[in-house]
Write an enzyme that holds these catalytic residues in place. Sequence first.
Site, short mmCIF file in Angstrom:
data_model
loop_
_atom_site.label_atom_id
_atom_site.label_comp_id
_atom_site.label_asym_id
_atom_site.label_seq_id
_atom_site.Cartn_x
_atom_site.Cartn_y
_atom_site.Cartn_z
N HIS A 47 0.80 -1.25 0.15
CA HIS A 47 -0.04 -0.14 0.10
C HIS A 47 1.00 1.31 0.02
O HIS A 47 2.04 0.91 0.79
CB HIS A 47 -1.02 0.06 1.34
CG HIS A 47 -1.97 1.21 1.07
ND1 HIS A 47 -2.09 2.24 1.44
CD2 HIS A 47 -3.43 0.80 0.63
CE1 HIS A 47 -2.99 2.80 1.16
NE2 HIS A 47 -3.80 1.85 0.74
N GLU A 83 -7.99 -5.32 0.00
CA GLU A 83 -8.33 -6.17 -1.35
C GLU A 83 -8.35 -7.48 -0.93
O GLU A 83 -9.27 -8.50 -1.38
CB GLU A 83 -7.61 -5.81 -2.82
CG GLU A 83 -7.70 -4.35 -3.02
CD GLU A 83 -8.82 -3.78 -3.51
OE1 GLU A 83 -9.94 -4.09 -3.02
OE2 GLU A 83 -8.97 -3.02 -4.55
N1 ACO Z 1 3.55 -7.79 -4.53
C1 ACO Z 1 5.18 -7.71 -4.85
N2 ACO Z 1 6.07 -6.68 -4.89
C2 ACO Z 1 5.42 -5.56 -4.51
C3 ACO Z 1 4.16 -5.25 -4.21
C4 ACO Z 1 3.17 -6.54 -4.32
N3 ACO Z 1 1.81 -6.37 -3.99
N4 ACO Z 1 3.63 -3.98 -3.81
C5 ACO Z 1 4.85 -3.45 -3.90
N5 ACO Z 1 5.90 -4.20 -4.30
C6 ACO Z 1 7.28 -3.82 -4.65
C7 ACO Z 1 7.57 -3.06 -5.90
O1 ACO Z 1 7.84 -3.97 -7.13
C8 ACO Z 1 8.63 -2.28 -5.55
O2 ACO Z 1 9.90 -3.02 -5.50
P1 ACO Z 1 11.12 -2.34 -6.07
O3 ACO Z 1 11.69 -1.06 -5.28
O4 ACO Z 1 12.19 -3.39 -5.87
O5 ACO Z 1 10.90 -2.03 -7.54
C9 ACO Z 1 8.40 -1.94 -3.98
O6 ACO Z 1 7.61 -3.08 -3.43
C10 ACO Z 1 7.94 -0.70 -3.83
O7 ACO Z 1 6.59 -0.40 -4.62
P2 ACO Z 1 5.84 0.74 -5.15
O8 ACO Z 1 5.35 0.33 -6.38
O9 ACO Z 1 6.90 1.75 -4.99
O10 ACO Z 1 4.90 0.90 -4.01
P3 ACO Z 1 3.48 1.93 -4.21
O11 ACO Z 1 3.52 2.62 -3.19
O12 ACO Z 1 3.75 2.58 -5.45
O13 ACO Z 1 2.41 0.83 -4.69
C11 ACO Z 1 0.51 -0.48 -4.57
C12 ACO Z 1 1.29 0.70 -3.75
C13 ACO Z 1 0.21 0.05 -6.02
C14 ACO Z 1 -0.72 -0.76 -3.89
C15 ACO Z 1 1.46 -1.84 -4.54
O14 ACO Z 1 1.81 -2.30 -3.36
C16 ACO Z 1 0.67 -2.93 -5.44
O15 ACO Z 1 0.90 -2.96 -6.76
N6 ACO Z 1 0.06 -3.91 -4.95
C17 ACO Z 1 -0.76 -4.81 -5.51
C18 ACO Z 1 -1.81 -4.40 -6.12
C19 ACO Z 1 -3.03 -4.19 -5.15
O16 ACO Z 1 -2.89 -4.97 -3.85
N7 ACO Z 1 -3.58 -2.95 -5.30
C20 ACO Z 1 -4.95 -2.69 -4.38
C21 ACO Z 1 -4.33 -1.47 -3.57
S1 ACO Z 1 -5.67 -1.03 -2.21
C22 ACO Z 1 -6.62 0.05 -2.87
O17 ACO Z 1 -5.90 0.68 -3.64
C23 ACO Z 1 -7.83 0.12 -2.50
#
Ligand code: ACO
Length: 386
Positions: A270, A329
């Site tokens: 998140h 989620e």
């Molecule tokens: N699985 C694996 N790796 C992940 C995940 C995940 N669910 N979430 C983040 N990461 C990793 C990224 O790849 C990144 O790694 P890196 O730095 O080595 O490239 C690191 O963790 C940081 O991720 P960011 O993309 O900077 O985090 P951000 O704050 O932009 O992302 C998000 C938040 C979009 C929710 C992300 O965690 C994600 O894609 N989760 C999966 C999708 C999801 O569950 N969406 C629902 C969100 S809740 C809502 O909106 C109601």
Amino acid sequence: MNEPSVTVATGGTTETLKKFRPGLEGVVAAETALSHVDGTRGVLLIGGYPVEEIAPQAAFEEVVHLLWQGTRATEREVASLRQALAAQRALPAATVALLERVAAARKSPMDALRIAAGTLDLDAPDKEWDGLALRLVARMPTVVATYWRLLHGLTPVEPDAGLGDTANYLYMLTGEMPEDAKVRGLETYLNTVSDHGLNASTFAARVIIATQSDLVSAIVGAIGALKGPLHGGAPGPALDMVFEIGRPEAAEAYLRAKLERGERLMGFGHRVYKVRDPRAEVLAAAAAEMFAADVAGQELYGLAKSVEATAIRLLEEYKPGRRLQTNVEFFTALLLHGLGLESALFTPTFAVGRTVGWIAHCREQMATNRLIRPEARYVGPVYTTW
Ligand code: ACO
């Protein structure tokens, strides 16, 4: 925010370079009295109340009143809001005709909701905000349920004015009177997702309304933002993942392979929460309650808990220090599945709950409006002649 600025030369001109924050991360772009998200302590307040308190106990209409009026509703106010919403549930004929065409094109329920939401003001007087807000909240469930039935070759079910908003949604989807436990489960879900700070879809709604556009346009834009898998589109894939894993012993190999391929685990991570999303706790408890008397459901719940534990362990291994935890989620998927909803209905149902918050934010934005217009840093070429 006082950010340091740097002066650089670009193509012969000198300009001040302001701090660029990709994804606006950490930027405070609004003040709100609607909900408070503390991502470090895992706290969510909705209208001032902890989500753990309000979501499982309040009626959906009470949350609508709280977010729109800023106060707890009296019994009389709840009754009157319930009546007002019930009176607005029927869709304009043109919306139904449109949904029939969209169903013929086999669009997804989320696309149908985006297309139809733009027509929900067809019978609303111009510039009449309160009536339009009621219409939108009352009719979003009708659009989803009507479309779902049309898509499956079933006759749409007329709304029942004798039922509360949540019970009526389930009734319109299935054509059957829902059990109280299911109504409570869905109501807890809708309350839980009713508002959540400056999330992407709410921000989109505020950007649109801040141009002095109209409420329907803001809601249509918000639906578009919610649809994406990084926001509201994750629960379907999260449930698919649990089903594909099938048994707790298979979780580690499955999840490890996904992470090795560089894929994201849906339902985890998140932007704001660096501890477990408090909404996950509320929805996990609601799902556990729902599955209490159902052996197959309990098995699925056990599987999901074990997938969750393995996922968190592996995320720490593959992304150390990122503090990736369960988000809303993951247990949304489990709870809505337990309610009998198919996964294509998960994100539209999220939209049904979040519409209340979108509208509240639009109203709040308009109260002290300032056009939302950030800047971009130009990184392209600079030519001197054509
Ligand atoms: N699985 C694996 N790796 C992940 C995940 C995940 N669910 N979430 C983040 N990461 C990793 C990224 O790849 C990144 O790694 P890196 O730095 O080595 O490239 C690191 O963790 C940081 O991720 P960011 O993309 O900077 O985090 P951000 O704050 O932009 O992302 C998000 C938040 C979009 C929710 C992300 O965690 C994600 O894609 N989760 C999966 C999708 C999801 O569950 N969406 C629902 C969100 S809740 C809502 O909106 C109601």
